[in-house]
Structures are given as structure tokens and as C-alpha cells.
Design an enzyme around this catalytic site. Sequence first.
Site, short mmCIF file in Angstrom:
data_model
loop_
_atom_site.label_atom_id
_atom_site.label_comp_id
_atom_site.label_asym_id
_atom_site.label_seq_id
_atom_site.Cartn_x
_atom_site.Cartn_y
_atom_site.Cartn_z
N LYS A 33 0.99 -1.30 0.01
CA LYS A 33 -0.08 -0.04 -0.03
C LYS A 33 0.89 1.30 -0.13
O LYS A 33 2.30 1.23 0.21
CB LYS A 33 -0.98 0.01 1.34
CG LYS A 33 -0.35 0.02 2.54
CD LYS A 33 -1.17 -0.34 3.86
CE LYS A 33 -0.30 -0.31 5.01
NZ LYS A 33 -1.22 -1.16 5.99
N TYR A 252 13.21 30.72 8.56
CA TYR A 252 11.71 31.40 8.85
C TYR A 252 11.60 31.48 10.27
O TYR A 252 11.83 30.43 11.08
CB TYR A 252 10.67 30.69 8.38
CG TYR A 252 10.38 30.69 6.93
CD1 TYR A 252 10.17 31.88 6.36
CD2 TYR A 252 10.66 29.61 5.91
CE1 TYR A 252 9.79 32.17 4.85
CE2 TYR A 252 10.62 29.98 4.49
CZ TYR A 252 10.23 31.21 4.14
OH TYR A 252 10.00 31.36 2.65
C1 LIG Z 1 -0.37 -2.01 6.62
C2 LIG Z 1 -0.84 -3.37 7.13
C3 LIG Z 1 0.00 -4.38 7.23
C4 LIG Z 1 1.58 -3.98 7.25
O1 LIG Z 1 1.95 -3.72 8.69
P1 LIG Z 1 3.58 -3.43 8.86
O2 LIG Z 1 3.77 -3.07 10.15
O3 LIG Z 1 4.01 -2.40 7.62
O4 LIG Z 1 4.11 -4.86 8.60
C5 LIG Z 1 -0.64 -5.50 7.55
N1 LIG Z 1 -1.95 -5.75 7.62
C6 LIG Z 1 -2.76 -4.73 7.64
C7 LIG Z 1 -4.12 -5.15 7.72
C8 LIG Z 1 -2.36 -3.46 7.25
O5 LIG Z 1 -3.30 -2.49 7.20
#
Ligand SMILES: *Cc1c(COP(=O)(O)O)cnc(C)c1O
Length: 370
Positions: A33, A252
Site C-alpha cells: 500500500k 523562517y
Molecule cells: C499496513 C498493514 C499491514 C502491514 O503492517 P506493517 O506493520 O507495515 O508490517 C498488515 N496488515 C494490515 C491490515 C495493514 O493495514
Amino acid sequence: MAGGLLQIDLDALASNWRRLRDAAGVETSAVVKADAYGTGIERAVPALARAGCRTFFVAHLSEAVRVRAVALDATIYVLNGLLPGSCAHYAAHDLRPVLGSHEEIAEWAAFSRAQGHRFPAALHVDTGMNRLGLTVSDGLTLAGRPELKDFEPALLMSHFVSAEEQDNPLNAQQIEAFTAVRNTLPKIPASLANSSGIFLPQKPHFDLARPGYALYGGNPTPDAENPMQAVVGLEGRIVQLRWVEAGETVGYNGRWTAQKKRRVATVSIGYADGYPRSASARGHSGETALAGMAIVAGQACSFAGNVSMDLLAVDVTDVPEARIARGDPVTFIGGALTVDEVGRRAGTIGYEILTSLGSRYHRTYREATV
Ligand SMILES: *Cc1c(COP(=O)(O)O)cnc(C)c1O
């Protein structure tokens, strides 16, 4: 031409996947993702597929379509569930929704009945996050629901709340609740472990592991040494070097003051590149609160002042004057500056550092050797 150079090591990515698969000892997927945690779906997915990964998870349907384009035979799940009216898009690209409510289950079942085909989907049970998924009590009665005959329940899953905290009692509670649901649906493959879950002493591997962060070099065991290889490196370049007199401020709003004469390098990345402004260094030279750091000519140097949109300042006084010049590289992620450390210094987590990596960077990929 770009201000920042992002190097992505696909060989390290593939090695990390194999390492996680060996640690889990069961089928291991890849969570890709958010553009494969900032590394780029179109490059990361083929590298993972060549390493042997067959199952991918994304958050959105749009991401799943991108994964499908580069992984024709893969199994692809969409974690964020089924938005109303989107079933046909899933079917058109051979994608699987992760169903997390009775409404979603009913919609997928109705679509499957209407099409005369048992389309596959995952079932998500919420064992503690209170975010997505059926409650545990609904999960325990799922086996008796007639809709499960209309489609193919291909995976039963849940998600850890704090698997990176090995002694958090919630881990055992979630494993117990998930196991109870799983025992009512013994024929469906089950999946619970994210990156950190793979390293829990209870070994909650079930049938499929679901790592994300650790694939990209994040430490799944923050209280111990990182077992993963670094995947991402980030460099900017020195645009100007200047001396700042005692009492003068940098950046800034003048939030950083030189206590003695300091040498400051202005470097070519900023928050518009995805480098968090929360890494700004406020206070006096030599005594700022936790703030960003960079490596210049092998020397760790603190930021000076607020991170701006396209630039940030680094206090390079401790680097011998002759060893740096305009145009020289400055390391922001690499060596001791791991993604976890960069996240900590910005008051956030390495996950956010990776997934914010900007589109302005020039990206170079090191290919996987196997
Ligand atoms: C993002 C996610 C993962 C992966 O988690 P990590 O901590 O990045 O290994 C696995 N399962 C679900 C449902 C997630 O949303």
C-alpha cells in the site's frame, strides 16, 4: 537536475522478503500500500514477485489496479474494504476485497450470486483495533451465515494493535480471540502477523504472513537490533555555505540562534519533498530539542532552524572547512540515519518518513541480483 536523490535497493527489498518468509515459515505476502511504502509499486512489486511473493495487499482499489498491471498472476487483496457499488471493478481486474462488515459481505455475496460465480474475498475480524472488521462476536457466528456459500471466503484475517511492543498483553489477547474465530472456520487460510507480528515469541504465523514496513528496511523489533537491510537512501546537495555570526538566527521565524560563530550549509530539500517540517531545530546552536540530522563528509550534523519548503539548513561547523564545498552530497537517510531514527528525530515513526517520500526526488533503483 533534482534537489534530492532517492536510492532504492530492490536487492535489499528481495532479501528482506526472503528473510521474513524464512522467519515466518509460512506463505509470506507483501503489503505494498501507499506506493509500496514510498518505494514505487511498479518497481517493488516485480522485484518481490521475482523473489517468490505471490500475494499482495494494498489499501485502495486504485493501488490494486496498479499492482495487477505489473503482477498478472498475483493474488491481490484490498485492505480498506468494499466501497458501495465497486464490486464490478474488483471482478474486472481479478482483485479481492477484504470484507469487514455484514453490509460488505452481503454486497459481495449478492454480486457473486448475480454473476453466477463464487468470487474470492477475505474476511476481516477486528480483535482490538476498533478500526475495520467484524467484531469478534460477529466473527464467532460467521460460520453459520448463508452468504458464505455465495462467494469464496479465501482468507480470514485480523491485525495487531501493537505487535512491535513484545510484552504488550494485547498481543496474546488478540491471538486468543483470532484463534477462537479461526477454529469456527478451520478450512479458510488465516493471517494475523504484520512485520512485528512475525517476530513475536508466540509465533502467530497461521497460514499467511503480511509484512509491510520491515520489507522496506524498517525495524520490526524496535527494542533489539534491526534484522532487516536498509532499502532507501536519501541525499540532498549543498546549495550554499555561509558563516553565521553569534546572535544571528537561521531560517523562517528566527527560531534557531547561533551562540558562537557557526558555519551553515543550505541544502536542497525541504518539506515539499516530503522531509517533515517537524524535524526543524529550534533553540540555540548546540542545545536544540530533538531535531533532524544529516551526515556531511562523514560527520553527523544537526539541523539549524525551521525546515522550509525547498531547503533546510545544517550546522556544519564541526566539519573541517576544507572538506566540504558547494554541490557536495548530504545524507538524510542512510548509515546511522535509518528510517526509524529519522522518524524519531521528527517526532513521528519511520512508516511516515517512507510513505511521505516525495515525487520531486530523482529516483534510482538498484536491481535485484536474483
Ligand atoms: C499496513 C498493514 C499491514 C502491514 O503492517 P506493517 O506493520 O507495515 O508490517 C498488515 N496488515 C494490515 C491490515 C495493514 O493495514
